[in-house]
Scaffold this active site. Structure first.
Site, PDB file in Angstrom:
ATOM      1  N   ASP A   1     -10.717   3.292  10.299  1.00  0.00           N
ATOM      2  CA  ASP A   1     -11.836   2.490  10.835  1.00  0.00           C
ATOM      3  C   ASP A   1     -11.590   1.945  12.238  1.00  0.00           C
ATOM      4  O   ASP A   1     -12.402   1.152  12.741  1.00  0.00           O
ATOM      5  CB  ASP A   1     -12.187   1.336   9.878  1.00  0.00           C
ATOM      6  CG  ASP A   1     -11.053   0.310   9.770  1.00  0.00           C
ATOM      7  OD1 ASP A   1      -9.954   0.582  10.280  1.00  0.00           O
ATOM      8  OD2 ASP A   1     -11.265  -0.746   9.164  1.00  0.00           O
TER       9      ASP A   1
ATOM     10  N   LEU B   1       2.977  -5.213   4.545  1.00  0.00           N
ATOM     11  CA  LEU B   1       4.335  -4.760   4.842  1.00  0.00           C
ATOM     12  C   LEU B   1       5.028  -5.836   5.674  1.00  0.00           C
ATOM     13  O   LEU B   1       4.376  -6.509   6.477  1.00  0.00           O
ATOM     14  CB  LEU B   1       4.303  -3.452   5.650  1.00  0.00           C
ATOM     15  CG  LEU B   1       3.774  -2.222   4.933  1.00  0.00           C
ATOM     16  CD1 LEU B   1       3.622  -1.066   5.926  1.00  0.00           C
ATOM     17  CD2 LEU B   1       4.711  -1.812   3.805  1.00  0.00           C
TER      18      LEU B   1
ATOM     19  N   LEU C   1      -2.291  -2.943  -0.781  1.00  0.00           N
ATOM     20  CA  LEU C   1      -1.595  -3.145   0.485  1.00  0.00           C
ATOM     21  C   LEU C   1      -2.609  -3.343   1.601  1.00  0.00           C
ATOM     22  O   LEU C   1      -3.518  -2.534   1.763  1.00  0.00           O
ATOM     23  CB  LEU C   1      -0.715  -1.933   0.805  1.00  0.00           C
ATOM     24  CG  LEU C   1       0.405  -1.657  -0.182  1.00  0.00           C
ATOM     25  CD1 LEU C   1       1.181  -0.421   0.245  1.00  0.00           C
ATOM     26  CD2 LEU C   1       1.341  -2.855  -0.290  1.00  0.00           C
TER      27      LEU C   1
ATOM     28  N   ARG D   1     -12.199  -1.703  12.756  1.00  0.00           N
ATOM     29  CA  ARG D   1     -13.558  -2.225  12.789  1.00  0.00           C
ATOM     30  C   ARG D   1     -13.791  -3.270  11.697  1.00  0.00           C
ATOM     31  O   ARG D   1     -14.480  -4.245  11.895  1.00  0.00           O
ATOM     32  CB  ARG D   1     -14.506  -1.039  12.595  1.00  0.00           C
ATOM     33  CG  ARG D   1     -15.905  -1.265  13.000  1.00  0.00           C
ATOM     34  CD  ARG D   1     -16.674   0.042  13.168  1.00  0.00           C
ATOM     35  NE  ARG D   1     -16.587   0.967  12.064  1.00  0.00           N
ATOM     36  CZ  ARG D   1     -16.086   2.206  12.156  1.00  0.00           C
ATOM     37  NH1 ARG D   1     -15.600   2.645  13.292  1.00  0.00           N
ATOM     38  NH2 ARG D   1     -16.056   3.005  11.106  1.00  0.00           N
TER      39      ARG D   1
ATOM     40  N   VAL E   1      -1.988  -3.439  12.024  1.00  0.00           N
ATOM     41  CA  VAL E   1      -2.661  -2.507  11.121  1.00  0.00           C
ATOM     42  C   VAL E   1      -2.189  -1.092  11.433  1.00  0.00           C
ATOM     43  O   VAL E   1      -2.315  -0.626  12.562  1.00  0.00           O
ATOM     44  CB  VAL E   1      -4.198  -2.582  11.266  1.00  0.00           C
ATOM     45  CG1 VAL E   1      -4.866  -1.632  10.291  1.00  0.00           C
ATOM     46  CG2 VAL E   1      -4.688  -4.006  11.044  1.00  0.00           C
ATOM     47  N   LEU E   2      -1.629  -0.445  10.446  1.00  0.00           N
ATOM     48  CA  LEU E   2      -1.133   0.920  10.626  1.00  0.00           C
ATOM     49  C   LEU E   2      -2.103   1.909   9.984  1.00  0.00           C
ATOM     50  O   LEU E   2      -3.054   1.514   9.317  1.00  0.00           O
ATOM     51  CB  LEU E   2       0.251   1.044   9.982  1.00  0.00           C
ATOM     52  CG  LEU E   2       1.315   0.083  10.520  1.00  0.00           C
ATOM     53  CD1 LEU E   2       2.562   0.127   9.649  1.00  0.00           C
ATOM     54  CD2 LEU E   2       1.667   0.419  11.961  1.00  0.00           C
TER      55      LEU E   2
ATOM     56  N   GLY F   1      -5.587   1.666   1.263  1.00  0.00           N
ATOM     57  CA  GLY F   1      -7.012   1.869   1.535  1.00  0.00           C
ATOM     58  C   GLY F   1      -7.217   3.169   2.299  1.00  0.00           C
ATOM     59  O   GLY F   1      -6.713   3.328   3.397  1.00  0.00           O
TER      60      GLY F   1
HETATM   61  N1  SAH Z   1      -9.660  -2.438   7.897  1.00  0.00           N
HETATM   62  C1  SAH Z   1      -8.762  -1.862   6.940  1.00  0.00           C
HETATM   63  C2  SAH Z   1      -7.589  -1.194   7.639  1.00  0.00           C
HETATM   64  C3  SAH Z   1      -7.426   0.241   7.330  1.00  0.00           C
HETATM   65  S1  SAH Z   1      -5.815   0.850   7.690  1.00  0.00           S
HETATM   66  C4  SAH Z   1      -8.323  -2.966   5.964  1.00  0.00           C
HETATM   67  O1  SAH Z   1      -9.178  -3.751   5.593  1.00  0.00           O
HETATM   68  O2  SAH Z   1      -7.173  -3.011   5.551  1.00  0.00           O
HETATM   69  C5  SAH Z   1      -5.594   1.860   6.260  1.00  0.00           C
HETATM   70  C6  SAH Z   1      -4.792   1.255   5.137  1.00  0.00           C
HETATM   71  O3  SAH Z   1      -3.414   1.193   5.467  1.00  0.00           O
HETATM   72  C7  SAH Z   1      -5.137  -0.162   4.741  1.00  0.00           C
HETATM   73  O4  SAH Z   1      -6.218  -0.200   3.882  1.00  0.00           O
HETATM   74  C8  SAH Z   1      -3.874  -0.626   4.044  1.00  0.00           C
HETATM   75  O5  SAH Z   1      -3.842  -0.213   2.694  1.00  0.00           O
HETATM   76  C9  SAH Z   1      -2.809   0.098   4.815  1.00  0.00           C
HETATM   77  N2  SAH Z   1      -2.181  -0.752   5.820  1.00  0.00           N
HETATM   78  C10 SAH Z   1      -2.310  -0.676   7.164  1.00  0.00           C
HETATM   79  N3  SAH Z   1      -1.529  -1.582   7.783  1.00  0.00           N
HETATM   80  C11 SAH Z   1      -0.871  -2.254   6.800  1.00  0.00           C
HETATM   81  C12 SAH Z   1       0.090  -3.319   6.791  1.00  0.00           C
HETATM   82  N4  SAH Z   1       0.541  -3.863   7.910  1.00  0.00           N
HETATM   83  N5  SAH Z   1       0.536  -3.770   5.596  1.00  0.00           N
HETATM   84  C13 SAH Z   1       0.090  -3.225   4.436  1.00  0.00           C
HETATM   85  N6  SAH Z   1      -0.800  -2.217   4.386  1.00  0.00           N
HETATM   86  C14 SAH Z   1      -1.281  -1.739   5.549  1.00  0.00           C
END
Ligand code: SAH
Length: 260
Positions: free
Chosen positions: A192, A214, A168, A195, A228-229, A188
């Site tokens: 970060d 998502l 995801l 970043r 990004v959540l 993941g």
């Molecule tokens: N820079 C990271 C972001 C970390 S956010 C990256 O490369 O993805 C932590 C984790 O939450 C991500 O690794 C991802 O698995 C999940 N995540 C965050 N936002 C998401 C989204 N909109 N859709 C799917 N997974 C998401």
């Protein structure tokens, strides 16, 4: 052991020892609340908060009634928390991540349909921090499994498994339509502050395994499609989807409209 470390260990031990007691107390408090509401109902004094609480309780009961023994019924799906980013975070981020991991566990424990949780790539400061938290409390988390190995161990023995694994990430082009109990979803384990763009997407491509995001933009028009959540927000959305089978409601529950 220093004096303060010894004190801390003793405190953690006491905390672990009273776990059952605390759970019993939680149950008793719930029962008392229910009784209180029953009295209010009889007197015609239920307010909107009470009604909402009742509706939630009924909903959960309906869900649980689907298993004969009334026990919590796992969805069957598996979530992997990929902890393979230990060296990419500062100490403060490691500590936020560990709190988020504890949160995912507790949300899972309370869920109508818990996932099987697998934490992979446990190492470095993340490992050290978890060992220190509540006297290595993570070892007692139910429905969880911990590997020092990376998640690729999933398909080392059985290459077919790779096809049923999805990473995801907000950066993926593919959008999740629904969750499938036969699929393993990877989140993941990284905090970060945005970043590292494409970090998880690139890792998925290296796999290679599927990557998906998502369906945020589709249901929350006010949020960007690639919003990004945090780890715990994503996890809670998945848990809610399994319960409600509805992305709009699951997203709204975790990222309420009034918040943005
Ligand atoms: N820079 C990271 C972001 C970390 S956010 C990256 O490369 O993805 C932590 C984790 O939450 C991500 O690794 C991802 O698995 C999940 N995540 C965050 N936002 C998401 C989204 N909109 N859709 C799917 N997974 C998401």
């Amino acid at each position: 052991l220093s004096k303060s470390a010894a004190k801390k260990a003793a405190r953690a031990e006491r905390y672990a020892a009273t776990k059952l007691e605390r759970r019993a107390k939680e149950k008793a408090a719930k029962r008392a609340k229910k009784q209180e509401r029953a009295l209010k109902r009889a007197a015609g004094e239920l307010d909107s908060d009470d009604n909402a609480a009742e509706e939630r309780a009924r909903h959960k009961k309906r869900l649980r009634a689907t298993t004969a023994d009334g026990a919590t019924h796992p969805f069957g799906g598996r979530i992997v928390l990929d902890l393979g980013f230990d060296d990419m975070m500062n100490d403060k981020e490691i500590s936020s991540l560990c709190s988020q991991l504890a949160y995912t566990y507790s949300v899972n424990r309370a869920a109508a349909f818990p996932f099987r949780l697998l934490y992979t790539g446990l190492s470095g400061r993340t490992f050290a921090r978890l060992e220190r938290m509540s006297d290595a409390g993570y070892k007692r988390w139910t429905h969880t499994e911990w590997w020092h190995d990376g998640y690729d161990r999933l398909w080392k023995e059985d290459p077919d498994v790779r096809e049923s694994v999805v990473y995801l990430t907000a950066d993926a082009d593919e959008e999740l339509a629904e969750l499938d109990p036969g699929t393993t979803y990877i989140i993941g384990g990284i905090c970060d502050h945005n970043r590292y763009k494409n970090l998880c997407l690139n890792k998925a491509r290296d796999g290679p395994i599927r990557a998906a995001r998502l369906p945020i933009g589709r249901y929350l028009a006010a949020l960007s499609t690639r919003k990004v959540l945090t780890v715990n927000q994503v996890f809670e959305i998945l848990i809610k989807w399994v319960e409600l089978r509805d992305w709009a409601q699951a997203l709204e529950h975790v990222v309420p409209k009034r918040k943005f």
